[in-house]
Scaffold this active site. Structure first.
Site, short mmCIF file in Angstrom:
data_model
loop_
_atom_site.label_atom_id
_atom_site.label_comp_id
_atom_site.label_asym_id
_atom_site.label_seq_id
_atom_site.Cartn_x
_atom_site.Cartn_y
_atom_site.Cartn_z
N HIS A 1 -2.76 2.49 8.16
CA HIS A 1 -3.84 1.66 7.61
C HIS A 1 -4.05 0.48 8.53
CE1 HIS A 1 -6.23 -0.85 5.07
NE2 HIS A 1 -5.26 -1.69 4.79
N HIS B 1 -12.81 -3.42 3.80
CA HIS B 1 -11.36 -3.62 3.94
C HIS B 1 -10.78 -3.00 5.22
CE1 HIS B 1 -7.22 -3.78 1.79
NE2 HIS B 1 -7.05 -3.64 3.09
N GLU C 1 -17.59 12.76 21.71
CA GLU C 1 -16.31 13.40 21.38
C GLU C 1 -15.98 13.34 19.89
OE1 GLU C 1 -13.92 14.73 23.71
OE2 GLU C 1 -15.54 14.61 25.17
N HIS D 1 -6.98 -2.78 9.77
CA HIS D 1 -8.19 -3.54 9.46
C HIS D 1 -9.10 -3.49 10.69
CE1 HIS D 1 -6.01 -6.01 6.07
NE2 HIS D 1 -6.06 -4.71 5.84
N GLU E 1 0.82 -1.21 0.00
CA GLU E 1 0.00 0.00 0.00
C GLU E 1 0.86 1.27 0.00
OE1 GLU E 1 -2.86 -0.57 -0.72
OE2 GLU E 1 -3.64 -2.33 0.31
#
Ligand code: 13P
Ligand code: ZN
Length: 274
Positions: free
Chosen positions: A140, A211, A170, A142, A116
């Site tokens: 990133h 994803h 919040e 999951h 990525e």
């Protein structure tokens, strides 16, 4: 003293492990990149090995020319980073054209930067500009409950932002611009990188349908905290839906959201308010 004793490296390694402990990094899932300061690059330089060959990318960002990034390795497990940093993470230098990199430390035994990296790279580029240079972290993960929500909600920025803002008081303070949503796409390439970085022009977080989640921030605490806040809010949202069998008795109203914004001194994205 070695590379992993440097403060930014300690923070990086801790964040990889924190994400693992949250359950967001099954197998090799997820990746982290950090844009080093000039001072950090100087402190790291004595530990660099002989630079490896330049690798051309199919994405370009002129504003990242000459920068140094810490990156997780492709196929590497974030749970292993703390045990053996040099095998699982590395430092890459970006070329003068902003379209290639070379490994200068770590990623031992033939490892490569995360698949990525194109998305991280373009996100760094747009967030660097949008933040006036302060953004340094792209992460990133999951995140389980965020992924679950992408099966339940329409895949629009508005639907996700409103659901998340209304699920914990919040939230509007933590991400007043909202979150972007990228439809399901094949991961790991130029197309998803372009789609995600387009969202990152407006937001500092983007959801990848079915994803995971991408977040940005000036430091590890802020970026991790943003992912954590979004993930927790997603969990509350579906628990409320499931517990109430689709019926919600009360929620945070738009007037409440405006009142929070006023008292906390943040500007909410008006496009997402009724
Ligand atoms: P990498 O192992 O290449 O970082 O890929 C993991 C991932 O989460 C892909 O989206
Ligand atoms: Zn992923």
């Amino acid at each position: 003293m070695e590379m992993t004793d440097l403060k930014f490296m300690q923070g990086y390694i801790r964040m990889c492990n924190d994400g693992w402990l949250q359950g967001w990094h099954e197998r090799n899932g997820g990746n982290l990149t950090y844009r080093m300061t000039a001072k950090e690059a100087e402190a790291a330089r004595p530990f660099f090995g002989a630079p490896r060959e330049w690798v051309e990318m199919d994405v370009q960002a002129k504003n990242l020319a000459g920068e140094f990034f810490v990156t997780t390795g492709s196929g590497k497990y974030l749970r292993n980073v703390v045990l053996s940093p040099a095998e699982n993470i590395g430092i890459v230098e970006i070329n003068a054209a902003g379209n290639g990199y070379r490994i200068v430390w770590g990623l031992e035994n033939g490892a490569k930067p995360t698949s990525e990296f194109p998305t991280h790279f373009l996100n760094h580029s747009v967030r660097k500009t949008a933040s006036g240079g302060t953004n340094r972290v792209i992460y990133h993960c999951h995140a389980t409950n965020v992924i679950a929500l992408t099966y339940l909600l329409p895949l629009t920025d508005r639907d996700f932002t409103r659901a998340l803002w209304q699920s914990a008081t919040e939230c509007p303070v933590v991400f007043p611009a909202g979150v972007g949503v990228v439809p399901w796409m094949v991961p790991g390439g130029r197309e998803i990188a372009l789609a995600t970085s387009k969202k990152m022009e407006t937001y500092d977080a983007a959801v990848w349908a079915q994803h995971g989640l991408f977040v940005s921030g000036p430091d590890f605490d802020t970026a991790f905290g943003l992912a954590h806040t979004i993930e927790k809010s997603a969990e509350i949202y579906w628990k409320v839906l499931a517990g109430g069998q689709g019926k919600i008795r009360q929620t945070i109203t738009d007037d409440d959201l405006r009142a929070i914004a006023r008292d906390f001194g943040v500007t909410l994205n008006e496009a997402f308010l009724d």
